[in-house]
Design a protein around this motif. Sequence first.
Motif, PDB file in Angstrom:
ATOM      1  N   ASP A  71      16.510  -6.005  51.024  1.00  0.00           N
ATOM      2  CA  ASP A  71      15.924  -5.097  52.429  1.00  0.00           C
ATOM      3  C   ASP A  71      16.564  -3.844  52.937  1.00  0.00           C
ATOM      4  O   ASP A  71      16.413  -2.955  53.484  1.00  0.00           O
ATOM      5  CB  ASP A  71      15.593  -5.656  54.019  1.00  0.00           C
ATOM      6  N   LYS A  72      18.081  -4.272  51.899  1.00  0.00           N
ATOM      7  CA  LYS A  72      19.218  -3.173  53.186  1.00  0.00           C
ATOM      8  C   LYS A  72      19.239  -2.178  52.073  1.00  0.00           C
ATOM      9  O   LYS A  72      19.033  -0.672  52.233  1.00  0.00           O
ATOM     10  CB  LYS A  72      20.449  -3.728  53.327  1.00  0.00           C
ATOM     11  N   VAL A  73      19.147  -2.592  50.605  1.00  0.00           N
ATOM     12  CA  VAL A  73      19.186  -1.324  49.951  1.00  0.00           C
ATOM     13  C   VAL A  73      18.083  -0.639  49.493  1.00  0.00           C
ATOM     14  O   VAL A  73      18.080   0.783  49.571  1.00  0.00           O
ATOM     15  CB  VAL A  73      19.423  -2.032  48.319  1.00  0.00           C
ATOM     16  N   LYS A  74      16.159  -1.362  50.156  1.00  0.00           N
ATOM     17  CA  LYS A  74      15.280  -0.676  49.874  1.00  0.00           C
ATOM     18  C   LYS A  74      15.935   0.741  51.107  1.00  0.00           C
ATOM     19  O   LYS A  74      15.131   1.240  51.396  1.00  0.00           O
ATOM     20  CB  LYS A  74      14.582  -2.096  50.322  1.00  0.00           C
ATOM     21  N   ALA A  75      16.512  -0.124  52.123  1.00  0.00           N
ATOM     22  CA  ALA A  75      16.791   1.318  53.333  1.00  0.00           C
ATOM     23  C   ALA A  75      17.631   2.619  53.272  1.00  0.00           C
ATOM     24  O   ALA A  75      16.807   3.340  53.095  1.00  0.00           O
ATOM     25  CB  ALA A  75      17.068   0.382  54.577  1.00  0.00           C
ATOM     26  N   LEU A  76      18.236   1.811  52.083  1.00  0.00           N
ATOM     27  CA  LEU A  76      19.312   3.186  52.186  1.00  0.00           C
ATOM     28  C   LEU A  76      18.568   3.797  50.896  1.00  0.00           C
ATOM     29  O   LEU A  76      19.020   5.383  50.989  1.00  0.00           O
ATOM     30  CB  LEU A  76      20.312   2.044  51.069  1.00  0.00           C
ATOM     31  N   GLU A  77      17.623   3.853  50.109  1.00  0.00           N
ATOM     32  CA  GLU A  77      16.979   4.729  48.973  1.00  0.00           C
ATOM     33  C   GLU A  77      15.634   4.608  49.592  1.00  0.00           C
ATOM     34  O   GLU A  77      15.295   5.866  48.842  1.00  0.00           O
ATOM     35  CB  GLU A  77      16.849   3.645  48.265  1.00  0.00           C
ATOM     36  N   GLY A  78      15.530   4.176  50.638  1.00  0.00           N
ATOM     37  CA  GLY A  78      14.659   4.747  51.943  1.00  0.00           C
ATOM     38  C   GLY A  78      13.285   4.190  50.646  1.00  0.00           C
ATOM     39  O   GLY A  78      11.964   5.533  50.022  1.00  0.00           O
ATOM     40  N   ALA A  79      13.198   3.667  50.241  1.00  0.00           N
ATOM     41  CA  ALA A  79      11.871   2.923  49.582  1.00  0.00           C
ATOM     42  C   ALA A  79      11.025   1.457  50.487  1.00  0.00           C
ATOM     43  O   ALA A  79      11.283   1.286  50.467  1.00  0.00           O
ATOM     44  CB  ALA A  79      12.899   2.182  48.329  1.00  0.00           C
ATOM     45  N   GLU A  80      10.201   1.627  49.447  1.00  0.00           N
ATOM     46  CA  GLU A  80       8.494   0.815  50.551  1.00  0.00           C
ATOM     47  C   GLU A  80       9.090  -0.660  50.426  1.00  0.00           C
ATOM     48  O   GLU A  80       8.823  -1.107  50.526  1.00  0.00           O
ATOM     49  CB  GLU A  80       7.583   0.920  48.980  1.00  0.00           C
ATOM     50  N   SER A  81       9.660  -1.030  48.761  1.00  0.00           N
ATOM     51  CA  SER A  81      10.365  -2.378  47.997  1.00  0.00           C
ATOM     52  C   SER A  81      11.251  -2.497  47.460  1.00  0.00           C
ATOM     53  O   SER A  81      11.538  -0.811  47.055  1.00  0.00           O
ATOM     54  CB  SER A  81       8.762  -3.324  47.489  1.00  0.00           C
ATOM     55  N   ALA A  82      11.927  -3.401  47.292  1.00  0.00           N
ATOM     56  CA  ALA A  82      12.895  -3.693  46.369  1.00  0.00           C
ATOM     57  C   ALA A  82      13.498  -5.693  45.492  1.00  0.00           C
ATOM     58  O   ALA A  82      12.730  -5.888  46.243  1.00  0.00           O
ATOM     59  CB  ALA A  82      14.566  -3.538  46.783  1.00  0.00           C
ATOM     60  N   THR A  83      13.296  -5.540  45.041  1.00  0.00           N
ATOM     61  CA  THR A  83      13.529  -6.500  44.297  1.00  0.00           C
ATOM     62  C   THR A  83      15.009  -6.723  43.353  1.00  0.00           C
ATOM     63  O   THR A  83      15.798  -5.318  42.302  1.00  0.00           O
ATOM     64  CB  THR A  83      12.632  -7.283  43.259  1.00  0.00           C
ATOM     65  N   SER A  84      15.441  -8.177  43.232  1.00  0.00           N
ATOM     66  CA  SER A  84      17.399  -7.722  42.166  1.00  0.00           C
ATOM     67  C   SER A  84      16.993  -9.226  41.729  1.00  0.00           C
ATOM     68  O   SER A  84      16.441  -9.272  41.107  1.00  0.00           O
ATOM     69  CB  SER A  84      17.774  -8.469  43.515  1.00  0.00           C
ATOM     70  N   PHE A  85      18.358  -8.792  41.318  1.00  0.00           N
ATOM     71  CA  PHE A  85      18.473  -9.802  39.710  1.00  0.00           C
ATOM     72  C   PHE A  85      20.344  -9.612  39.908  1.00  0.00           C
ATOM     73  O   PHE A  85      20.278  -9.627  40.741  1.00  0.00           O
ATOM     74  CB  PHE A  85      18.532  -9.054  38.736  1.00  0.00           C
TER      75      PHE A  85
END
Length: 400
Positions: A71-85
């Motif tokens: 959620d933090k990376v999503k906010a920084l990139e201005g994205a709708e969604s994110a998933t991690s690896f």
Amino acid sequence: MMKMKKTNNGTKAVWAGEKDYLVHGATQVPVVLSVAYGYDDMDEWYEVAVGNKKGHIYGRNTNPTVQAFEDKVKALEGAESATSFSTGMAAISNTLSTFLLPGDRIVSIKDTYGGTNKIFTEFLPRLNIEVVLCETGDHEMIEEEVAKGCKILYLETPTNPTVKITDIKRMAKAGHDVGALVVVDNTFATPINQNPLELGVDLVLHSATKFLGGHADALGGVICGRKELIEKIYHYREINGATMDPMAAYLLLRGMKTLHLRVKKQCENAMKVARYLQTQELVEAVFYPGLETHPGHEIAKKQMKDFGGMFSFSVKGGVETMRQLLPKLKYANRAANLGAVETTVGPSRTTSHVECTPEERALMGIPEGLVRYSAGIEDVEDLIADLEQAFQSVSSEAKV
């Protein structure tokens, strides 16, 4: 009602993505190590399991600490969604595997990270996937190849280790004109300096191990974009199992609180050290997009807020000079990493492109004596003095 001002990335780095995961009045996101999550209500369990209700059922799928990081990376990139690896390479390989099928075509550039290049030259061709690698910076060549049709246009800018620049907005248009997904590796730039989604790309990924974490103590990867795309990547990842560890997510979250401050200092240090190196007799060339002599300088100025903490330089005498120079540095780890608070140096043949042969590196324009320099947050006067004593020592030995 007063309209709220848009929150800046420095504030997002500290606050974004955490509120929903704080418990018992804690001000920090906890490390949730539980593998499974129990339910007394069988219907609620089912609703969570099939995604109709928020919650967690099993650690390979989701985890509260990991989700806070996403959620933090999503906010920084201005994205709708994110998933991690589990790693940056897992983010790259899982994303490509999600969308590419035998018979598909992918267009990219020659100067991608060595592991990425191996996927393009070794693994994808085995699956009967056509890979076209264009000269980095030759936008006309990339446009011509994309116009022939492709499933994915994959870019990395700045590139690792030669920090070449690609015009993201121009390439995003070229990809979308043929219905391709446009993917950008934003690891070197960070969300502080560059936001590819705002320039029109579909997916942006990071090796979180590097600048996002910033302390060289946690592995991870992350990808951001539109929800429907991320859901497909997440599904591939949850089945294939390249899941981020909760402790790594915690360390990355903690590191990201200082991302804005670190990157600002690293950019400042990189610029000053790069300019210093331009004055050194033993240095053949310095590659940094912040320098006016860099071929991609004008494009970088247009699409980046600052020029990053990474650069590379080549030395006269090649490998032999590099062998003498690097061990003499007191304030630099000689290691295969980047983006940490400590300055890190190393030749590409043992860092970014260790998987490649000397011939393959030469084709990518990477001299054997090229030094990759990741500026840390030290006082820049000390970094320059350290380089100065190392150069003087090498020059003195050469005269003996």
